[in-house]
Each structure stands twice: as structure tokens, then as C-alpha cells.
Write a protein that holds these residues in place. Structure first.
Motif, PDB file in Angstrom:
ATOM      1  N   SER A  31       0.816  -1.196   0.000  1.00 57.65           N
ATOM      2  CA  SER A  31       0.000   0.000   0.000  1.00 57.65           C
ATOM      3  C   SER A  31       0.858   1.257   0.000  1.00 57.65           C
ATOM      4  O   SER A  31       0.442   2.293  -0.474  1.00 57.65           O
ATOM      5  N   ALA A  35       3.001   2.317  -6.915  1.00 56.56           N
ATOM      6  CA  ALA A  35       3.012   1.684  -8.246  1.00 56.56           C
ATOM      7  C   ALA A  35       2.080   2.420  -9.212  1.00 56.56           C
ATOM      8  O   ALA A  35       2.445   2.685 -10.357  1.00 56.56           O
ATOM      9  N   GLN A  36       0.874   2.751  -8.725  1.00 54.27           N
ATOM     10  CA  GLN A  36      -0.094   3.413  -9.622  1.00 54.27           C
ATOM     11  C   GLN A  36       0.453   4.731 -10.131  1.00 54.27           C
ATOM     12  O   GLN A  36       0.363   5.054 -11.318  1.00 54.27           O
ATOM     13  N   ALA A  37       1.034   5.508  -9.220  1.00 55.63           N
ATOM     14  CA  ALA A  37       1.569   6.818  -9.617  1.00 55.63           C
ATOM     15  C   ALA A  37       2.723   6.641 -10.593  1.00 55.63           C
ATOM     16  O   ALA A  37       2.854   7.383 -11.570  1.00 55.63           O
ATOM     17  N   ARG A  39       3.185   4.323 -12.718  1.00 60.81           N
ATOM     18  CA  ARG A  39       2.715   3.880 -14.046  1.00 60.81           C
ATOM     19  C   ARG A  39       2.499   5.063 -14.985  1.00 60.81           C
ATOM     20  O   ARG A  39       2.680   4.944 -16.191  1.00 60.81           O
ATOM     21  N   THR A  40       2.106   6.204 -14.412  1.00 59.62           N
ATOM     22  CA  THR A  40       1.834   7.364 -15.260  1.00 59.62           C
ATOM     23  C   THR A  40       3.115   7.903 -15.903  1.00 59.62           C
ATOM     24  O   THR A  40       3.064   8.692 -16.832  1.00 59.62           O
ATOM     25  N   SER A  50      -5.854  -1.183 -20.760  1.00 57.61           N
ATOM     26  CA  SER A  50      -6.000  -2.269 -19.788  1.00 57.61           C
ATOM     27  C   SER A  50      -5.046  -3.440 -20.074  1.00 57.61           C
ATOM     28  O   SER A  50      -5.052  -4.426 -19.335  1.00 57.61           O
ATOM     29  N   TYR A 426       6.107  -1.815 -11.787  1.00 58.68           N
ATOM     30  CA  TYR A 426       4.908  -1.093 -12.239  1.00 58.68           C
ATOM     31  C   TYR A 426       3.700  -2.016 -12.359  1.00 58.68           C
ATOM     32  O   TYR A 426       2.629  -1.578 -12.760  1.00 58.68           O
ATOM     33  N   ASN A 427       3.882  -3.289 -12.060  1.00 54.72           N
ATOM     34  CA  ASN A 427       2.730  -4.194 -12.034  1.00 54.72           C
ATOM     35  C   ASN A 427       2.026  -4.083 -10.680  1.00 54.72           C
ATOM     36  O   ASN A 427       2.610  -3.642  -9.697  1.00 54.72           O
ATOM     37  N   THR A 428       0.748  -4.506 -10.668  1.00 55.54           N
ATOM     38  CA  THR A 428      -0.050  -4.305  -9.455  1.00 55.54           C
ATOM     39  C   THR A 428      -0.755  -5.599  -9.036  1.00 55.54           C
ATOM     40  O   THR A 428      -0.900  -6.535  -9.835  1.00 55.54           O
ATOM     41  N   GLU A 431      -3.655  -6.381 -11.229  1.00 58.76           N
ATOM     42  CA  GLU A 431      -3.316  -7.105 -12.465  1.00 58.76           C
ATOM     43  C   GLU A 431      -3.209  -8.604 -12.180  1.00 58.76           C
ATOM     44  O   GLU A 431      -3.608  -9.427 -13.006  1.00 58.76           O
TER      45      GLU A 431
END
Ligand SMILES: Cc1ncc(COP(=O)(O)O)c(C=O)c1O
Length: 446
Positions: A31, A35-37, A39-40, A50, A426-428, A431
Motif C-alpha cells: 500500500s 506503483a499506480q503513480a 505507471r503514469t 487495460s 509497475y505491475n499491481t 493485475e
């Protein structure tokens, strides 16, 4: 005596291994890791919508700043180095900067220890050809059956130069154990070539313990860090290795490779060079012109990893050449901790789907691997699994993973091999949930 950094690394590895046993710790790391940030920052991920990139062991995506650096090089100074006009001077400066960055990335003692080139395989070939000329009575080379073929066949080709080969064999747990190396070493051993991490099974090898044994026998150790590169902090001093090779395209940079070699070792090697090139590293290792724009991209990838570490450490301000090593190490340690949560999730997913995992599958040993898994589903061809994944918008791979000897060792037909899913930072977890659904669908109703 360990240096402060070596001490820290030692402690970190130990901490990682006990931390990995605690699921709550792992979830906390997941958490906290952005990772999400992140990815951008990767245009390919944004553009792909997707689609899930889960074949990263074959090559990873690059952040925007890598693209910018390549563009900038091609637009502003796409000329040969070594000239006296500003564009050419800028190329020399860029290469020097990139060399310093890669030196920081691997914790080299001197920047001259870093050489740029085409890819890892050509560097292994170059060093092996030089080593082949120095065999004399130390003519034994130890290779492993876990490695990528690039770090096996290149060495086996030295048979013509009088080399003899011994095999450091993988154990059934999918890893190399240093106790098995000990009896193979003698005063005839010239070199041990082994991987730091398996590109097929994801197992991390205790290369420092191997290096200690190898050096006690008066031999050298060549490490293939291509697969470990995107997953953890490389420290050639802590590893105490003699040579180490890496590929840019696995560590968020373009297609290129680099070699690190201990300065004295590189100096002593008889390499091919034109007469006017001094017999000194790095020039003696870099015959011809390499792809400058990709070296600029490699530099930018290291800056990206350094900035990640800086941000996670809560440091203010932009990139800082002085602290690049610390920043990269911090970034890679955070990546490693986060990726353990991905490994745990993959172990559970594969177990729940009835898959046979080749290699480390015990949750308690998750710190001994990276999130690269080879597996097979009972009753399903590997190809059918990857095709089903492709239809669901997930890129994974089937086959021998350029490790045909390993496939034979695992009693798998070399042509069909296994399925490999390979994740990076960068994977989550989301995914992995989608991947789990593909496996469930393949299994059919319970
Ligand atoms: C562990 C390992 N070693 C070596 C190589 C060969 O690298 P390159 O393509 O840079 O020659 C690869 C490529 O996948 C690899 O995964």
C-alpha cells in the motif's frame, strides 16, 4: 571488514527475509509503494490501457524521461564523439555522465570499470574470448544448469581453447546452493560463470558466498545480473565479484548492455582493440561505436530509479549527482520489498489454480526470489495458456526462456517448455487478480 554500505545491504537482505514471512508487513509495503503513480511515468503503460505487461523478463517498458533523453541526444548532438566542436564535446560529456551513473548503479569503485555495448551476450562473449587466452594450467570453468544459455554456451565455446567444464547443478528447489560449488573448485579453476537471478525461475543466488569460495580457490567469478537488475540493488563491492553484466532493456532503458569489471581484471585481459586504442579500460572493452542515444537512455533510466528512491526517502529537491548511489539503492530496495508482495500474490494465485510452480514456491522463502514464475497447468499446453492470456489482454510467454538445459533438467520438452509470468515494480495486485481469473477460466467449473 564490511564497508558501511555493505553492512547496510547485509542487514537489509536479512530484514527482507524475515519481513517477507509476515504478510501484514508485505501488505503495508504494497500500500505504501506508489506503483499506480509510477505507471503514469511510462507512456507505453498509459497508451496500452487495460493491457497487462507481464513478460518483463524479456524486456521492460521505459519511463518518459528515457524517451526524452534519447530524443534530446538525437536532436541536439547526434554526432561522433571525440571532436572539438560543441556537439561532439556534448556526446563525450553525455557518455562520461552515463558512465558515472552506471558506476553508481552498481556501486563501482571507478567509472572506468563500466563499459557500454550492444547487449549482455556480446559482453559475455568478449570477456570469455579474452579469458580463453589466459587459461594455462587453470583451464577449468564452472557453469550452471540454471543459467540463461548466453552465460553457458559462450563459455562452452572455449573448449576449442583448451577449457574443461564442470557443472554447478541446480537443486530440486530451483536454486543453486554454494555447498555444491565447493567440491568443484580447485587450483585448476579459472572462473565460475553464474547468474545472480534466474530469468526462468526467479531464484536469487547467494553470489557473495559463491564469490568467497571462488576467490579462496584463486579463481574469478562472472555474474550475469541481467535478470536481477530490475528487481534489486546491485552492489559489486558487496558481491565481491570480478565481472558483472547487465542489459539496459530489462532495467527500464533501451536496448543496450553494459559490463562492469574489476579494474585490475579488465586491465589484465587481452581484448581485441585497434593499435591506437590504449590498453586500458573502458576503451579496450568498447571496440567500435556503440549506440550513444541508448546510453543516454540508460543514464535517464538510472536517474528515474534514483528519483524514485529520493522521493520515497522524503528528500527534497531534484536529482542529486552526489547522492545518486544512495538514492538508487533506496529505490531498488523499495522495489524489492514491493515485489515480494507481488511474488506472494502470484504464489497463491498459481497454487489456487492447481499450477505446478517450477522453483521456489514456499511463502516463507519468498525473499529468495523475484516475481518471475515458470509454471504449467495440468493438462494444458503452455501455448494454450499464453494464448488464453493474450485473448484476455495479458502478455506472458511460453517456451524454454533461452534456458533449454534448465527445461531438460525439469523434464520438460524444450520446444514447449513452460509458461512464464514476470512482473516488475509497475505491475499491481489488481493485475494479478485479472491473471488469476484467466487461470480460473482455463480450469473450468470446480
Ligand atoms: C539472465 C539473462 N542473461 C542473459 C540474457 C541475454 O541478454 P542480452 O539480450 O542483453 O544479450 C538474458 C536475456 O533475456 C537474460 O535474461
Amino acid at each position: 571488514m564490511r564497508t558501511k554500505e555493505e553492512e547496510t545491504r547485509h542487514v537489509t537482505l536479512e530484514t527482507n527475509s524475515s519481513a517477507a514471512r509476515s504478510d501484514s508487513f508485505s501488505r503495508t509495503q504494497a500500500s505504501e509503494f506508489p506503483a499506480q503513480a509510477l505507471r503514469t511515468h511510462f507512456p507505453a503503460l498509459v497508451r496500452a490501457g487495460s493491457f497487462i505487461f507481464a513478460d518483463n523478463a524479456a524486456g521492460a517498458q521505459v519511463p518518459q524521461q528515457v524517451l526524452d533523453a534519447i530524443n534530446q541526444h538525437l536532436i541536439e548532438h547526434n554526432v561522433q564523439r571525440g571532436g572539438r566542436y560543441p556537439h561532439s564535446v556534448a556526446v563525450d560529456a553525455m557518455i562520461a555522465h552515463a558512465r558515472a551513473s552506471v558506476a553508481a548503479f552498481v556501486n563501482a569503485r571507478r567509472t572506468e570499470e563500466v563499459a557500454f555495448g550492444m547487449n549482455a551476450t556480446s559482453f559475455i562473449r568478449l570477456i570469455s574470448l579474452a579469458i580463453g587466452q589466459t587459461l594455462a594450467h587453470r583451464n577449468e570453468i564452472i557453469v550452471t544448469d540454471l543459467d540463461h544459455e548466453a552465460n553457458i554456451a559462450t563459455w562452452l565455446a572455449l573448449q576449442r581453447m583448451g577449457a574443461r567444464f564442470l557443472w554447478w547443478k541446480m537443486r530440486p528447489d530451483g536454486s543453486l546452493h554454494v555447498e555444491d560449488l565447493r567440491p568443484l573448485l580447485s587450483d585448476r579453476t579459472r572462473l565460475v560463470a553464474c547468474t545472480l537471478t534466474s530469468n526462468a525461475l526467479g531464484s536469487i543466488i547467494d553470489a557473495r558466498a559463491a564469490a568467497d569460495l571462488v576467490h579462496a580457490a584463486g579463481a574469478e567469478i562472472f555474474l550475469d545480473a541481467v535478470h536481477y537488475g530490475p528487481h534489486g540493488s546491485i552492489d559489486v563491492r558487496a558481491l565481491d565479484c570480478d565481472y558483472l553484466v547487465c542489459s539496459g532493456y530489462k532495467i527500464f532503458a533501451p536496448h543496450m548492455g553494459f559490463l562492469w569489471g574489476r579494474y585490475e581484471c579488465l586491465r589484465a585481459l587481452p581484448t581485441f582493440r585497434e593499435d591506437f586504442i590504449p590498453d586500458e579500460p573502458p576503451g579496450k572493452i568498447e571496440a567500435g561505436t556503440f549506440v550513444f542515444e541508448n546510453v543516454a537512455g540508460m543514464n535517464a533510466a538510472i536517474q528515474y530509479l534514483g528519483e524514485l528512491g529520493r522521493r520515497l526517502a522524503g528528500k527534497a529537491g531534484g536529482p542529486d549527482a552526489q547522492s545518486l548511489r544512495d538514492d538508487v539503492r533506496h529505490g531498488m530496495q523499495a522495489i524489492r520489498a514491493y515485489e515480494q508482495t507481488l511474488s506472494l500474490a502470484l504464489i497463491r494465485t498459481l497454487r489456487d489454480s492447481g499450477a505446478h510452480i517450477y522453483g521456489i514456491s514456499a511463502e516463507a522463502r519468498v525473499s529468495e526470489r523475484v516475481p518471475t514464475f515458470c509454471f504449467n497447468l495440468p493438462g494444458r499446453d503452455p501455448q494454450a495458456v499464453t494464448e488464453a492470456a493474450a485473448r484476455a489482454g495479458i502478455g506472458i510467454r511460453d517456451g524454454h526462456m533461452y534456458s533449454p538445459r534448465l527445461m531438460s533438467r525439469l523434464d520438460l520438452p524444450v520446444e514447449s517448455g513452460a509458461v512464464r509470468v514476470s512482473l516488475v515494480h509497475y505491475n499491481t495486485l489488481a493485475e494479478i487478480d485479472r491473471f488469476a481469473q484467466v487461470l480460473r477460466d482455463l480450469r473450468g467449473p470446480a
